[in-house]
Design a protein around this motif. Structure first.
Motif, PDB file in Angstrom:
ATOM      1  N   UNK A 168      34.888  43.842  53.940  1.00  0.00           N
ATOM      2  CA  UNK A 168      33.983  42.974  53.187  1.00  0.00           C
ATOM      3  C   UNK A 168      33.289  43.856  52.157  1.00  0.00           C
ATOM      4  N   UNK A 169      33.421  43.520  50.868  1.00  0.00           N
ATOM      5  CA  UNK A 169      32.953  44.461  49.848  1.00  0.00           C
ATOM      6  C   UNK A 169      32.518  43.761  48.567  1.00  0.00           C
ATOM      7  N   UNK A 170      31.638  44.429  47.848  1.00  0.00           N
ATOM      8  CA  UNK A 170      31.265  44.040  46.487  1.00  0.00           C
ATOM      9  C   UNK A 170      31.652  45.146  45.513  1.00  0.00           C
ATOM     10  N   UNK A 171      32.422  46.106  45.992  1.00  0.00           N
ATOM     11  CA  UNK A 171      32.748  47.304  45.222  1.00  0.00           C
ATOM     12  C   UNK A 171      33.852  47.002  44.206  1.00  0.00           C
ATOM     13  N   UNK A 172      33.493  46.981  42.918  1.00  0.00           N
ATOM     14  CA  UNK A 172      34.457  46.619  41.880  1.00  0.00           C
ATOM     15  C   UNK A 172      35.699  47.494  41.890  1.00  0.00           C
ATOM     16  N   UNK A 173      35.517  48.785  42.115  1.00  0.00           N
ATOM     17  CA  UNK A 173      36.666  49.702  42.105  1.00  0.00           C
ATOM     18  C   UNK A 173      37.610  49.389  43.255  1.00  0.00           C
ATOM     19  N   UNK A 174      37.066  49.209  44.444  1.00  0.00           N
ATOM     20  CA  UNK A 174      37.905  48.915  45.601  1.00  0.00           C
ATOM     21  C   UNK A 174      38.589  47.561  45.450  1.00  0.00           C
ATOM     22  N   UNK A 175      37.879  46.592  44.887  1.00  0.00           N
ATOM     23  CA  UNK A 175      38.471  45.269  44.659  1.00  0.00           C
ATOM     24  C   UNK A 175      39.648  45.386  43.693  1.00  0.00           C
ATOM     25  N   UNK A 176      39.455  46.143  42.613  1.00  0.00           N
ATOM     26  CA  UNK A 176      40.543  46.282  41.639  1.00  0.00           C
ATOM     27  C   UNK A 176      41.728  47.034  42.234  1.00  0.00           C
ATOM     28  N   UNK A 177      41.473  48.057  43.023  1.00  0.00           N
ATOM     29  CA  UNK A 177      42.571  48.795  43.643  1.00  0.00           C
ATOM     30  C   UNK A 177      43.352  47.897  44.604  1.00  0.00           C
ATOM     31  N   UNK A 178      42.648  47.028  45.293  1.00  0.00           N
ATOM     32  CA  UNK A 178      43.326  46.087  46.182  1.00  0.00           C
ATOM     33  C   UNK A 178      44.210  45.141  45.372  1.00  0.00           C
ATOM     34  N   UNK A 179      43.768  44.747  44.193  1.00  0.00           N
ATOM     35  CA  UNK A 179      44.543  43.855  43.329  1.00  0.00           C
ATOM     36  C   UNK A 179      45.724  44.580  42.686  1.00  0.00           C
ATOM     37  N   UNK A 180      45.499  45.825  42.238  1.00  0.00           N
ATOM     38  CA  UNK A 180      46.500  46.530  41.439  1.00  0.00           C
ATOM     39  C   UNK A 180      47.546  47.264  42.261  1.00  0.00           C
ATOM     40  N   UNK A 181      47.173  47.721  43.447  1.00  0.00           N
ATOM     41  CA  UNK A 181      48.083  48.530  44.259  1.00  0.00           C
ATOM     42  C   UNK A 181      48.500  47.757  45.509  1.00  0.00           C
ATOM     43  N   UNK A 182      49.729  47.252  45.551  1.00  0.00           N
ATOM     44  CA  UNK A 182      50.175  46.486  46.723  1.00  0.00           C
ATOM     45  C   UNK A 182      50.062  47.257  48.031  1.00  0.00           C
TER      46      UNK A 182
END
Length: 392
Positions: A168-182
């Motif tokens: 559970x996160x609000x961390x923009x970097x971690x969210x983007x990495x989850x989206x960009x890196x399968x």
């Protein structure tokens, strides 16, 4: 690391092939295009965008040559290479995305990233619990991660080393990495919940600075995520500063409100681990004015919180490179470490002494008795194994 550079570094393509492919990737850009006209809003940019490196490779004779060299078809070569590229980023705890250094959170991601990676790996993969049989974050945990570059690296380390973890996160970097890196997405298949709220905006710089969500909505969502079923088992919090007497600091009111809410909710919900992550620059008394707002109103409030919750509060940090470079000359015990007695001048610097004093104070604060293990952990890279280990 961009895909073309990855292929070059892994010696999947030669330098000459790389140069030709880069030239082809940029070949459609007209050199004599007038700059002002190029930036006209009405200008059609569809033919000016760069094609992805993999697509240039796929439709080039070079691509077929490279694929033949690896005994694959061009589709097989690109598919397997892209998968390796994704996995390399995860294994290296290296963000796949490229982040602008114009924002504070983008710039901080690349500052002392080695130390932040060591801290992240210790949190996720080093056995410092239960008589050195378990890591801080374990398989099947429910982990809460707010904004911050150190906590983003901790999130990547959790994806790399743990299984069946819910985030559970609000961390923009971690969210983007989850989206960009399968590979990151697959690691968090059990659940990845994004906290919403007010996105931060700095009026002076006129851009986002923290890379997260804040205000009352975010605070309420974090409180529910921590206390409701499935309850959180671990909270990982980046801090702007962390001193033995004052406790953790936040940059401003936005980050203060969210992090104070997370800490209070985690204590009330009896969360197993509340982990503050930082690097050595966050523990220097002379930098106190740069740290921002203390999360605890008084030193007494901070100390009381630790004393009443010593079994769940931890600090994970990375010592200065001067200490890491001379670890063979330094006592393994923090309390026995005497840098002044060593004839190594770089260990006598004021900033190093400040860190060492803070480390000893944290070690005492986070040890329930002299005979129990401390919950203050210094992360260093073990040259023999290539893995992170605690210094003490």
């Amino acid at each position: 690391m961009q895909f073309g550079n990855f292929l070059l570094q892994r010696q999947k393509i030669t330098w000459e092939e790389y140069q030709k492919l880069i030239a082809r990737q940029h070949g459609h850009i007209v050199r004599d295009q007038k700059f002002n006209d190029f930036l006209e809003v009405s200008y059609d940019l569809s033919n000016r965008r760069l094609n992805p490196f993999g697509e240039v490779l796929r439709h080039s004779k070079i691509g077929q040559t490279v694929a033949d060299r690896h005994l694959q078809t061009i589709d097989e070569f690109i598919t397997t290479s892209v998968e390796e590229w994704w996995k390399w980023h995860l294994d290296s705890l290296e963000p796949l995305g490229i982040y602008s250094t114009a924002s504070r959170y983008g710039a901080q991601l690349y500052v002392r990233d080695f130390e932040k990676k060591c801290v992240g790996e210790l949190v996720a993969n080093t056995k410092v619990r239960s008589n050195h049989t378990a890591s801080i974050v374990r398989n099947g945990d429910n982990v809460v991660i707010p904004d911050g570059s150190s906590s983003a690296y901790a999130g990547l380390a959790i994806a790399a080393f743990r299984e069946n973890v819910r985030i559970t996160t609000s961390n923009d970097i971690l969210i983007r990495e989850m989206r960009d890196n399968p590979c990151v997405a697959r690691a968090f298949h059990r659940g990845f919940t994004v906290i919403g709220g007010e996105a931060d905006f700095d009026a002076s710089s006129r851009c986002a600075q923290h890379g997260g969500c804040f205000e009352v909505d975010a605070q309420k969502q974090f409180e529910c995520a921590i206390s409701n079923n499935p309850k959180a088992t671990v909270v990982v919090i980046s801090v702007n500063g962390l001193l033995p007497d004052d406790g953790p600091f936040s940059k401003d009111g936005d980050t203060y409100g969210v992090k104070k809410q997370i800490i209070d909710s985690a204590i009330e919900a009896n969360v197993r681990e509340i982990v503050f992550v930082a690097d050595y620059t966050k523990h220097q008394q002379n930098n106190r004015e740069q740290y921002g707002i203390p999360i605890y109103a008084t030193p007494r409030d901070w100390r009381s919180t630790v004393e009443n919750n010593y079994e769940r509060i931890s600090i994970v940090t990375a010592p200065p490179p001067e200490i890491r470079n001379h670890m063979n000359s330094i006592s393994g015990s923090i309390q026995d470490r005497d840098l002044r007695a060593l004839e190594i001048q770089e260990l006598h610097k004021q900033s190093i002494r400040e860190y060492d004093q803070a480390a000893k104070a944290f070690d005492s604060l986070l040890r329930n008795s002299p005979f129990e293990d401390s919950r203050f952990h210094e992360a260093i890279l073990d040259g023999g194994t290539g893995r992170v280990k605690p210094l003490h």
